[in-house]
Scaffold this active site. Structure first.
Site, PDB file in Angstrom:
ATOM      1  N   SER B  65       0.827  -1.211   0.000  1.00 46.85           N
ATOM      2  CA  SER B  65       0.000   0.000   0.000  1.00 46.85           C
ATOM      3  C   SER B  65       0.861   1.262   0.000  1.00 46.85           C
ATOM      4  CB  SER B  65      -0.966  -0.006   1.183  1.00 46.85           C
ATOM      5  OG  SER B  65      -0.260  -0.015   2.405  1.00 46.85           O
ATOM      6  N   CYS B  97      -6.822  -6.424   0.440  1.00 43.43           N
ATOM      7  CA  CYS B  97      -5.581  -6.315   1.219  1.00 43.43           C
ATOM      8  C   CYS B  97      -5.066  -4.869   1.220  1.00 43.43           C
ATOM      9  CB  CYS B  97      -4.548  -7.307   0.679  1.00 43.43           C
ATOM     10  SG  CYS B  97      -3.135  -7.545   1.747  1.00 43.43           S
ATOM     11  N   ILE B 161      -1.735 -12.865   3.111  1.00 41.37           N
ATOM     12  CA  ILE B 161      -0.322 -12.620   2.848  1.00 41.37           C
ATOM     13  C   ILE B 161       0.094 -11.309   3.514  1.00 41.37           C
ATOM     14  CG2 ILE B 161       1.450 -12.347   1.038  1.00 41.37           C
ATOM     15  CD1 ILE B 161       0.041 -15.119   1.034  1.00 41.37           C
ATOM     16  N   ARG B 162       0.901 -11.406   4.561  1.00 45.61           N
ATOM     17  CA  ARG B 162       1.271 -10.210   5.335  1.00 45.61           C
ATOM     18  C   ARG B 162       0.026  -9.332   5.497  1.00 45.61           C
ATOM     19  NH1 ARG B 162       6.235  -7.679   5.577  1.00 45.61           N
ATOM     20  NH2 ARG B 162       5.332  -5.883   4.570  1.00 45.61           N
ATOM     21  N   HIS B 207      -7.132 -12.779  -0.109  1.00 48.07           N
ATOM     22  CA  HIS B 207      -6.963 -12.654  -1.565  1.00 48.07           C
ATOM     23  C   HIS B 207      -7.771 -13.681  -2.352  1.00 48.07           C
ATOM     24  CE1 HIS B 207      -3.578  -9.808  -1.426  1.00 48.07           C
ATOM     25  NE2 HIS B 207      -3.175 -10.462  -0.354  1.00 48.07           N
ATOM     26  N   GLU B 209      -8.468 -13.476  -5.374  1.00 49.08           N
ATOM     27  CA  GLU B 209      -7.911 -13.516  -6.736  1.00 49.08           C
ATOM     28  C   GLU B 209      -6.743 -14.492  -6.856  1.00 49.08           C
ATOM     29  OE1 GLU B 209      -7.206 -11.336  -4.512  1.00 49.08           O
ATOM     30  OE2 GLU B 209      -5.154 -10.577  -4.743  1.00 49.08           O
TER      31      GLU B 209
END
Lengths: 307, 229
Positions: B65, B97, B161-162, B207, B209
């Site tokens: 981000s 995310c 993920i993180r 996620h 995707e």
């Protein structure tokens, strides 16, 4: 509109949670795509990289250009120095270990680094074997010059691939060669008859199952970044147009005249790699690029150190 | 925005334009998911491209981000344009995310000096909540996105993920799509919100995707259709 109170999605028992699966390892690399990973040697440089828009930093004691200059044995960095960088930034932190040096990898894993680069830039520790990366919880990135090398590394557990290029030279020629080799071999593979795959797998010394998977996908099964010689926004965009998923920049930034401006410009060039007018604008007044070394004149070709 | 209501009053997926903000991150995975549902989809990298494409829905993908916000700052019109489209024009938005962080009003554990956000969802979200990469995980989630009215709870693969965590929803009108029982290091359990929906805005901290399951993207397309003016 429903209120929050009537939802019934909460289960009373905690669900099964799996960590460090190949999926979670390869997925982080997917989130780094379209981004720039920068070599840094101090927490201050790491902050500069984060402010320039880097998606991750590679923590190391000497950047490749200095490893070439000073010579000697290049090893894993001091864990204290790596921890300082981990504390300085919120983006992922990577660190390099010597090829085949699984204890350096155990140490780097123990301090909680996000990705390990088993790197030809450091001195080789085992000339016959790479690290069995499947045994580690932290994901690995490895370099390659061609499809066979990429697939051998993936078989050993690498969750991300990069071109080897020729780090520390500021010369993109080897990175281009390696990117083109992988692309050419994948294209050739996708046109092959299934009956030809057995002999092709043998020819490139890669596991048959991975060869079949690449044929099916038409690309590597993991993310593939450019590395080794990227020094300008144009170099970065060149690698992106050659189909790379993102870019590592080592010596190119902090060995240049104006690291902050150059770092920002390379980040923008990777996003806007298909926009020549934009890249022209980004390439203006960047100050001096790293001097660079012609790869014909280097004493040691790191890319050829390992198979 | 031109109307895309067909004669029988049913919106066809084929006539929907979904844009994926492609500054950095996992954008191609979203493009593939949306196209698998028959809608049009394009990567968008600038305010000029967004204006030209006129999307009915916009996806803010996962990635870093901080990097996305810095890349965006080079195009000063970009975030104000997205804010206008989402908050005034009724364009639907889905943030995954990092995209979820960008749509949140209150973000904990930002980088030094803070980061630019789009906002609009009164949530409290904490970045990299579960730890570093070694703490990234897979699990099976319960999500309330099934059935015609999205009232049915379905099992859905959760890839974190993180990941950030939504710690609280500060507006009772925001619909919680799912929760996750997180076992902390001290073995105590806490409830983490995994996704929300509010008017034309949808977010998840995981996620969809990265899976082979396009049901979440189908849910987002339903939201897009409902909000097309």
């Amino acid at each position: 509109m429903e209120s929050n109170q009537d939802i019934s999605t909460t289960t009373t028992t905690a669900p099964v949670v799996q960590v460090s699966t190949f999926k979670t390892k390869a997925s982080l690399a997917q989130m780094l795509k379209g981004g720039v990973i920068m070599d840094v040697v101090t927490p201050e440089q790491a902050r500069i990289a984060e402010e320039a828009g880097a998606v991750a930093v590679m923590a190391l004691e000497k950047i490749p250009a200095d490893i070439r200059h000073f010579g000697g044995v290049a090893r894993m960095s001091d864990p204290h120095m790596i921890k300082g960088i981990m504390e300085a930034v919120t983006i992922p932190v990577m660190a390099k270990v010597r090829i085949g040096h699984f204890v350096e990898a155990q140490i780097i894993q123990a301090i909680g680094v996000d990705y390990i680069d088993e790197s030809e830039v450091l001195t080789i520790a085992d000339e016959e074997n790479h690290i069995n990366k499947n045994k580690f919880d932290v994901p690995f990135v490895c370099g390659c010059r061609n499809l066979g090398e990429a697939l051998r590394r993936i078989a050993e557990g690498a969750a991300m691939i990069r071109t080897k290029g020729e780090a520390g030279t500021g010369n993109v020629v080897e990175a281009v060669r390696h990117a083109r080799s992988v692309n050419r071999e994948i294209k050739r593979l996708t046109t092959m008859d299934d009956d030809e795959l057995y002999s092709y797998a043998k020819e490139i010394q890669a596991p048959l199952e991975l060869v079949k998977e690449v044929k099916r996908l038409g690309r590597l099964p993991v993310v593939n970044f450019a590395a080794g010689g990227v020094a300008t926004p144009a170099d970065a965009a060149l690698m992106m147009q050659l189909g790379m998923d993102g870019v590592f920049v080592g010596s190119g930034i902090f060995k240049s005249g104006d690291p902050i401006k150059r770092a920002k410009a390379i980040v923008q060039a990777v996003t806007h790699f298909n926009d020549p007018a934009k890249i022209a604008e980004l390439s203006e007044n960047l100050g001096e690029a790293m001097v660079g070394i012609n790869t014909d004149n280097i004493k040691e070709e790191w890319a050829k150190k390992e198979k | 925005m031109e109307p895309i209501i067909l004669s029988d009053n049913v919106i066809d997926n084929k006539s929907l334009r979904i844009g994926v903000l492609a500054l950095q991150g996992g954008f191609i995975e979203h493009v593939n998911m949306i196209r698998s549902l028959g809608a049009q989809c394009q990567e968008l990298r600038s305010s000029a491209q967004i204006k030209q494409y006129k999307p009915h829905g916009l996806i803010l993908p996962g990635g870093e981000s901080t990097a996305m916000a810095i890349i965006a700052s080079n195009d000063p019109e970009l975030f104000p344009l997205i804010k206008d489209l989402v908050h005034k024009e009724g364009v639907s938005v889905y943030g995954t995310c990092a995209g979820c962080i960008m749509l949140s009003d209150n973000v904990e554990k930002q980088k030094q000096g803070g980061q630019t956000l789009i906002g609009g969802l009164d949530l409290t979200i904490s970045r990299n909540y579960f730890g570093r990469q070694i703490n990234s995980f897979e699990t099976v989630l319960k999500l309330k996105i099934g059935g015609e009215d999205h009232g049915e709870v379905v099992d859905f693969p959760g890839i974190f993920i993180r990941a950030p965590a939504i710690l609280s929803v500060n507006n009772p009108e925001i619909k919680i799509l799912g929760e996750f029982q997180h076992v902390k290091k001290d073995k105590t359990t806490e409830t983490i919100i995994t996704g929300v929906s509010y008017k034309n805005m949808v977010t998840t901290v995981f996620h969809p995707e990265l899976t082979n399951d396009n049901r979440f993207h189908k849910y987002f397309i339903d939201i897009v259709k409902r909000n097309v003016k």
